[in-house]
Design a protein around this motif. Structure first.
Motif, PDB file in Angstrom:
ATOM      1  N   UNK A 117       0.828  -1.201   0.000  1.00 43.08           N
ATOM      2  CA  UNK A 117       0.000   0.000   0.000  1.00 43.08           C
ATOM      3  C   UNK A 117       0.866   1.255   0.000  1.00 43.08           C
ATOM      4  N   UNK A 118       0.279   2.319  -0.499  1.00 48.55           N
ATOM      5  CA  UNK A 118       1.000   3.585  -0.660  1.00 48.55           C
ATOM      6  C   UNK A 118       0.054   4.739  -0.369  1.00 48.55           C
ATOM      7  N   UNK A 119       0.537   5.739   0.357  1.00 46.76           N
ATOM      8  CA  UNK A 119      -0.249   6.939   0.642  1.00 46.76           C
ATOM      9  C   UNK A 119       0.490   8.126   0.037  1.00 46.76           C
ATOM     10  N   UNK A 120      -0.062   8.731  -1.009  1.00 43.05           N
ATOM     11  CA  UNK A 120       0.668   9.809  -1.692  1.00 43.05           C
ATOM     12  C   UNK A 120       0.604  11.133  -0.942  1.00 43.05           C
ATOM     13  N   UNK A 121       1.609  11.960  -1.176  1.00 43.75           N
ATOM     14  CA  UNK A 121       1.642  13.364  -0.736  1.00 43.75           C
ATOM     15  C   UNK A 121       1.258  13.521   0.731  1.00 43.75           C
ATOM     16  N   UNK A 122       1.979  12.829   1.599  1.00 41.99           N
ATOM     17  CA  UNK A 122       1.716  12.871   3.033  1.00 41.99           C
ATOM     18  C   UNK A 122       2.669  13.855   3.704  1.00 41.99           C
ATOM     19  N   UNK A 123       2.119  14.815   4.419  1.00 44.50           N
ATOM     20  CA  UNK A 123       2.934  15.813   5.115  1.00 44.50           C
ATOM     21  C   UNK A 123       3.355  15.271   6.474  1.00 44.50           C
ATOM     22  N   UNK A 124       4.662  15.320   6.757  1.00 41.26           N
ATOM     23  CA  UNK A 124       5.200  15.011   8.079  1.00 41.26           C
ATOM     24  C   UNK A 124       6.098  16.150   8.518  1.00 41.26           C
ATOM     25  N   UNK A 125       6.110  16.404   9.815  1.00 41.08           N
ATOM     26  CA  UNK A 125       6.850  17.537  10.350  1.00 41.08           C
ATOM     27  C   UNK A 125       7.506  17.143  11.662  1.00 41.08           C
ATOM     28  N   UNK A 126       8.735  17.590  11.856  1.00 43.36           N
ATOM     29  CA  UNK A 126       9.429  17.294  13.097  1.00 43.36           C
ATOM     30  C   UNK A 126      10.848  17.831  13.084  1.00 43.36           C
ATOM     31  N   UNK A 127      11.656  17.279  13.968  1.00 41.80           N
ATOM     32  CA  UNK A 127      13.041  17.704  14.142  1.00 41.80           C
ATOM     33  C   UNK A 127      13.946  16.798  13.320  1.00 41.80           C
ATOM     34  N   UNK A 128      14.868  17.381  12.591  1.00 41.75           N
ATOM     35  CA  UNK A 128      15.827  16.546  11.866  1.00 41.75           C
ATOM     36  C   UNK A 128      16.646  15.724  12.859  1.00 41.75           C
ATOM     37  N   UNK A 129      16.763  14.438  12.578  1.00 44.40           N
ATOM     38  CA  UNK A 129      17.541  13.565  13.444  1.00 44.40           C
ATOM     39  C   UNK A 129      18.971  14.073  13.587  1.00 44.40           C
ATOM     40  N   UNK A 130      19.534  14.626  12.532  1.00 44.40           N
ATOM     41  CA  UNK A 130      20.897  15.131  12.578  1.00 44.40           C
ATOM     42  C   UNK A 130      21.058  16.219  13.638  1.00 44.40           C
ATOM     43  N   UNK A 131      19.999  16.993  13.871  1.00 44.97           N
ATOM     44  CA  UNK A 131      20.045  18.039  14.895  1.00 44.97           C
ATOM     45  C   UNK A 131      20.233  17.420  16.278  1.00 44.97           C
ATOM     46  N   UNK A 132      19.515  16.354  16.577  1.00 47.61           N
ATOM     47  CA  UNK A 132      19.640  15.695  17.876  1.00 47.61           C
ATOM     48  C   UNK A 132      21.005  15.028  18.026  1.00 47.61           C
ATOM     49  N   UNK A 133      21.518  14.468  16.942  1.00 49.62           N
ATOM     50  CA  UNK A 133      22.837  13.842  17.001  1.00 49.62           C
ATOM     51  C   UNK A 133      23.918  14.886  17.245  1.00 49.62           C
ATOM     52  N   UNK A 134      23.807  16.025  16.596  1.00 49.93           N
ATOM     53  CA  UNK A 134      24.786  17.088  16.806  1.00 49.93           C
ATOM     54  C   UNK A 134      24.750  17.581  18.251  1.00 49.93           C
ATOM     55  N   UNK A 135      23.549  17.736  18.804  1.00 47.07           N
ATOM     56  CA  UNK A 135      23.418  18.219  20.177  1.00 47.07           C
ATOM     57  C   UNK A 135      24.030  17.243  21.178  1.00 47.07           C
ATOM     58  N   UNK A 136      23.994  15.951  20.857  1.00 49.08           N
ATOM     59  CA  UNK A 136      24.537  14.931  21.750  1.00 49.08           C
ATOM     60  C   UNK A 136      26.043  14.752  21.596  1.00 49.08           C
ATOM     61  N   UNK A 137      26.641  15.342  20.588  1.00 52.21           N
ATOM     62  CA  UNK A 137      28.082  15.269  20.336  1.00 52.21           C
ATOM     63  C   UNK A 137      28.548  13.817  20.172  1.00 52.21           C
ATOM     64  N   UNK A 138      28.284  13.299  18.988  1.00 51.03           N
ATOM     65  CA  UNK A 138      28.566  11.898  18.660  1.00 51.03           C
ATOM     66  C   UNK A 138      30.070  11.635  18.634  1.00 51.03           C
ATOM     67  N   UNK A 139      30.477  10.486  19.178  1.00 46.90           N
ATOM     68  CA  UNK A 139      31.885  10.099  19.165  1.00 46.90           C
ATOM     69  C   UNK A 139      32.363   9.805  17.741  1.00 46.90           C
ATOM     70  N   UNK A 140      33.628  10.042  17.461  1.00 47.86           N
ATOM     71  CA  UNK A 140      34.178   9.735  16.126  1.00 47.86           C
ATOM     72  C   UNK A 140      34.075   8.252  15.769  1.00 47.86           C
TER      73      UNK A 140
END
Length: 240
Positions: A117-140
């Motif tokens: 099944x497929x649902x076309x043109x669905x709007x989703x909104x939230x925080x970019x995961x990369x933003x949370x990873x940057x805030x947590x200061x990911x280890x190398x």
């Protein structure tokens, strides 16, 4: 809304997709108000249906209600917490209000389930995961991110490169309203370019790891890299 007892359901397996039933035709032909009512009804019914039969019924919104457990606790603004931990210098714990206060990204994409099944043109909104990873200061040394659900059973993983894509969200809203419980609310993962099983519902934990850890469905034979149109032997058009 009252909090349900804090309990974890027993894994019951994937709802077998049996094909479109007569109710699907009714949903297409009905007025939008009827479609919306049917979607809400099926969402509520799925929460108390241990048989999983409601998951077989299409509705006006096009979604089907899947869960791998027999029950899922509800979370609200007072009880919801999202942890970010693992290979990070700054472990974090976010409330729903914390997440809403962060910069929000809105995307409109087709949603494609591996079952067809497929649902076309669905709007989703939230925080970019990369933003949370940057805030947590990911280890190398980190190479992947693991996601867990407060249903007590579901998990997913992405490589660090995939997790940092601009089209991967910690989603709070769908179809321009707060994410409902039946759709994985109040917070879910949304991985726009992959099949929808990668978009873990009822998100409770983000853990940075050294390597990819196969998720719930990958342990049962699904592809770890679930790009739409390039996995599971399908030839669907990409969602991006």
């Amino acid at each position: 809304m009252n909090e349900l007892p804090e309990r974890r359901g027993t894994p019951v397996g994937r709802r077998v997709f049996l094909g479109t039933l007569g109710l699907g035709a009714l949903g297409v032909a009905a007025a939008p108000k009827l479609q919306s009512g049917m979607e809400a009804f099926l969402g509520r019914a799925s929460e108390i249906d241990p048989s999983g039969l409601t998951g077989l019924l299409p509705n006006g919104g096009g979604f089907r209600y899947y869960s791998v457990t027999s029950s899922v606790p509800r979370k609200n603004a007072d009880t919801y917490r999202l942890s970010v931990d693992g290979l990070v210098d700054r472990p974090m714990a976010y409330t729903l209000s914390d997440l809403k206060a962060l910069p929000q990204t809105r995307m409109v994409r087709d949603i494609q389930c591996v079952t067809g099944w497929r649902v076309p043109s669905t709007a989703l909104e939230g925080v970019r995961l990369s933003h949370l990873l940057d805030a947590a200061e990911v280890h190398p040394s980190a190479g992947a991110v693991r996601f867990t659900s407060f249903d007590g059973a579901y998990s997913e993983s992405l490589t660090m490169e995939q997790a940092r894509r601009a089209d991967v969200l910690v989603a709070l809203r769908m179809q321009d309203k707060d994410l409902e419980h039946a759709h994985g609310g109040p917070v879910r993962l949304y991985v726009a370019p992959m099949y929808f099983y990668k978009s873990a519902k009822w998100l409770s934990g983000i853990s940075v790891t050294e390597d990819v850890q196969p998720g719930y469905w990958e342990e049962r034979g699904y592809d770890i890299d679930a790009w739409v149109g390039r996995s599971n032997g399908r030839d669907d058009e990409p969602t991006t």
